[in-house]
Design an enzyme around this catalytic site. Sequence first.
Site, PDB file in Angstrom:
ATOM      1  N   ASN A  75      40.336  45.687  52.615  1.00 35.34           N
ATOM      2  CA  ASN A  75      40.168  46.672  53.844  1.00 35.34           C
ATOM      3  C   ASN A  75      41.572  46.958  54.355  1.00 35.34           C
ATOM      4  OD1 ASN A  75      40.636  45.201  56.649  1.00 35.34           O
ATOM      5  ND2 ASN A  75      40.245  43.536  55.075  1.00 35.34           N
ATOM      6  N   ASN A 134      46.207  34.547  64.094  1.00 29.55           N
ATOM      7  CA  ASN A 134      46.091  35.344  62.863  1.00 29.55           C
ATOM      8  C   ASN A 134      47.382  35.708  62.427  1.00 29.55           C
ATOM      9  OD1 ASN A 134      45.739  37.398  61.357  1.00 29.55           O
ATOM     10  ND2 ASN A 134      44.196  38.497  62.207  1.00 29.55           N
ATOM     11  N   CYS A 137      47.263  38.742  58.415  1.00 26.79           N
ATOM     12  CA  CYS A 137      47.078  40.031  58.224  1.00 26.79           C
ATOM     13  C   CYS A 137      47.935  40.843  57.321  1.00 26.79           C
ATOM     14  CB  CYS A 137      46.461  40.760  59.421  1.00 26.79           C
ATOM     15  SG  CYS A 137      46.013  42.537  58.884  1.00 26.79           S
ATOM     16  N   ASN A 202      43.677  33.850  54.473  1.00 17.55           N
ATOM     17  CA  ASN A 202      43.373  35.295  54.827  1.00 17.55           C
ATOM     18  C   ASN A 202      43.406  36.405  53.587  1.00 17.55           C
ATOM     19  OD1 ASN A 202      43.557  37.884  56.265  1.00 17.55           O
ATOM     20  ND2 ASN A 202      44.558  36.772  57.898  1.00 17.55           N
ATOM     21  N   THR A 203      43.193  37.477  54.023  1.00 16.29           N
ATOM     22  CA  THR A 203      43.115  38.315  52.695  1.00 16.29           C
ATOM     23  C   THR A 203      44.264  38.391  51.581  1.00 16.29           C
ATOM     24  OG1 THR A 203      43.633  40.187  53.902  1.00 16.29           O
ATOM     25  CG2 THR A 203      41.394  39.727  53.726  1.00 16.29           C
ATOM     26  N   CYS A 348      24.149  35.134  19.055  1.00 19.79           N
ATOM     27  CA  CYS A 348      24.822  36.499  19.182  1.00 19.79           C
ATOM     28  C   CYS A 348      26.243  36.423  18.700  1.00 19.79           C
ATOM     29  CB  CYS A 348      25.225  36.590  20.816  1.00 19.79           C
ATOM     30  SG  CYS A 348      26.166  35.303  21.627  1.00 19.79           S
ATOM     31  N   CYS A 351      30.646  33.076  20.063  1.00 14.72           N
ATOM     32  CA  CYS A 351      31.714  31.890  19.876  1.00 14.72           C
ATOM     33  C   CYS A 351      32.514  32.110  18.619  1.00 14.72           C
ATOM     34  CB  CYS A 351      30.770  30.685  20.016  1.00 14.72           C
ATOM     35  SG  CYS A 351      29.688  30.761  18.489  1.00 14.72           S
ATOM     36  N   CYS A 382      38.542  22.071  15.727  1.00 13.92           N
ATOM     37  CA  CYS A 382      38.340  22.332  17.269  1.00 13.92           C
ATOM     38  C   CYS A 382      39.358  21.603  18.032  1.00 13.92           C
ATOM     39  CB  CYS A 382      36.894  21.866  17.364  1.00 13.92           C
ATOM     40  SG  CYS A 382      36.477  22.254  19.087  1.00 13.92           S
TER      41      CYS A 382
END
Lengths: 389, 448
Positions: A75, A134, A137, A202-203, A348, A351, A382
């Site tokens: 945003n 804050n 931001c 925060n973002t 499938c 692996c 492995c």
Amino acid sequence: MANLKCNIAGIESINPFWLASAPPTDKYTNVVRAFEAGWGGVVWKTLGEDPPVINVASRYGVHKNNNRSIVGINNIELISDRPLQTNLDEIRQVRKEWPDRVIIGSMMAVIEERAWKELAIKIADAGVQGIELNLGCPHGMCERGMGSAIGQVPEMVEKVTRWVKDVVDIPVFTKLTPNITNILWSAEAAMKGGADAVALINTVNSIVSVDLDKMAPNPIVDGKGTHGGYCGTAVKPIALNMVAEIARNSDTKDLKISAIGGIENWRDAAEFIALGAVGLQVCTAAMLYGFRIVDDMIQGLSNWMDDKGYQSIEDFRGMAVPNTVDWNELNMNFDTKAVIDQDSCIECGRCHIACEDTSHQAIEFSVNDDGKRIFRVINDECVGCDYVQ
Amino acid sequence: MAPEPCNTVNGRPLTTAKINNNFDNLHKPLNLQQAIAESDRCLYCYDAPCIQACPTSIDIPTFIHQIRTENINGAAKTILSQNIMGGTCARVCPTEVLCEEVCVLNSAVEQPIEIGLLQRHAVDSFISHNDTHPFTRQKDTGKHIAIIGAGPAGLSCAHRAAILGHQVTIYEAKAKSGGLNEYGLAAYKMVDDWAQTEVDFLLAIGGITIKHDQIMGDNISLQYLQQNHDAVFIGIGLGQTYNLGLEKENLTGISDAVDFIETLRQSTDKAQVKIGNDVIVIGAGNTAIDVAVQAKRLGAENVTLVYRRGEEQMSATEYEVNLARSNDVHIKLWSAPATIIGDTEVTAIELNKTIIKDGKLLPTDDTYTIKADMILKAIGQKLNNSALKGVSIERGKIIINKNYETSLKGVFAGGDAINTGEDLTVQAVEDGKQAAHAMDAYLTQEEK
């Protein structure tokens, strides 16, 4: 049913679920709807000095998986774009109507002592139980010397925290930006400034996608875009690590943490608490699904606690912290091998090809006479990478 | 004003719109969003079982991955490079016994990927959005191939031969190309004239000429084609039908299911296709199901499918049998046609109950009669070999060697007419493709 009541940096809350400072806590109507839905508290959308900022259109970009589920939002919205007095009046009104819920006032200002102190006093007077600073931001406000422009400089984090602590007698939460090299520097600065708690993250600074027709980053404002703040489930791993860093650091381990970052459900919440958080803040999930999601957060967390025999959040809070260590403290002699349960194998082959192409050629593939595809681990090859989960 | 449907009777009002709706897509196509969501379920298996189950070996996990990334043109090319009629196969393949049957998600969540619908999405999207053909021809070899029959085998063979640089002339008996795609498949599987859209798309490769109304043994002969071309491919399918072997089989109201379907497919207004009120379908294969369901959807009051054996022995797939039942088709098992009743028009059919005794199917004395004003026979088709002099035939099918070559040098064959034929569109496409490569090898070798 387990008791979700908790004390977050000295503030009693009916549950640990608060809405983070963001569009969902922008005004009276939204906050009342949140409390009706069951949220324990809100951090009101960040307030600044008048005149209010002006927001742009559009404001959000999204990162989706192929099933069209949103894994992250970015945003470029700024702080509250309404007059300060309008916000303070509404805070007073909600305070009166919802005495058992928490309202925290989020604020930001330029790096001037007067500005922080005057604003903090006004917000505290409106009846909030705490103030959140804050300092995170990462768009729009930082270019004006606010938000992450302050949060990225530990000295300023300390100074701002102290200014506000000097003039209010309610808990102060310093909100930290993840857009730094080491979260401990900011956390320690907040602690030195006298913060009662840190709120993080925060973002994350981001460009969420590029519109290949318009050749501009999303969200696009009249042909151009800018970097914005990334949030949602995609940032949860980053937030978990930063919370853990603070919780397991000897200097900061007693700092109360209000955890933020991709909390979508009770399981996410429990993970943050296990890493030491005392409270939780949510935004993106509510923006995607509405306030009703808190129902399952409350019930799910409570049911899980019942199953585990935890009476209160303090019973399991921080339990994963001692098990989160530096790499060189890991046991070098520990060994594990991939295990393929032949009964539940659906054949499938993923692996096999993943190990064959990108790892250690440790899963062999053969076809039985009846056509059944068999995948077997070659234990000698492995390394126990645990990629096959 | 549109004419009233010809099958409207008292108490059973049918509108033209209702009938048209009955013949809309049996499976609703996926839109882009649905296709991406469905493709995201695919596990992208390694050496996937679905590829092996596809007679044309389409790289299914790859094309589904390409849909997932919205590389739809890439997905279409992946499909079309193995199966130029991927659009038709996506519509008509019995996927429940091919690719989708072996999908590993059957064991994981009992819900295989909708491979057919995804394939259709990719191919349809490509053909409707692109004017250019996705393949190019190799340098002209100067060789000329004759193909008998513009059905799936012939068209597939022609396209691949054209890519390999050969000139191709197709000799087709009917007025239109496509074979069973145009004349024989159920209408609700091939809506919006898809067969012709696909033929036009396929011919855009260039180098292919189609001559219509070319009837073997009438205005052309195998010998003529051999003399005037460097190689010949026979893709004539099974053009003849079986009789019940009963008296009064020529009464009005009795016809072959394939003829009925052809009439339906060629009609411009399905509401004007005449259907009986009490329709009997004899047979148990997918053609029998196709005709029974279509009869019902045209407005027949009662449609009864009769079969002399049990459900286990029906050659129609389980999906098709369920489709018939859900369309209110009555299925009468262990019943063999015994007597056709009527003077000039059929009015009823008498059936013998059957039993298995010592492994043999036998009629019993137990009989019953069903009212019938239309009987549609779907008891199988056979090769018309009257114009195939010199071509070895065994048990009614053309014998080929591993290179698709018949007993005549330079004469190849594929599709339903050959001894390995499986009565599957997708197998015919594969035969045509492989035969084209075999002919290419034959023609190149001949040169050395």
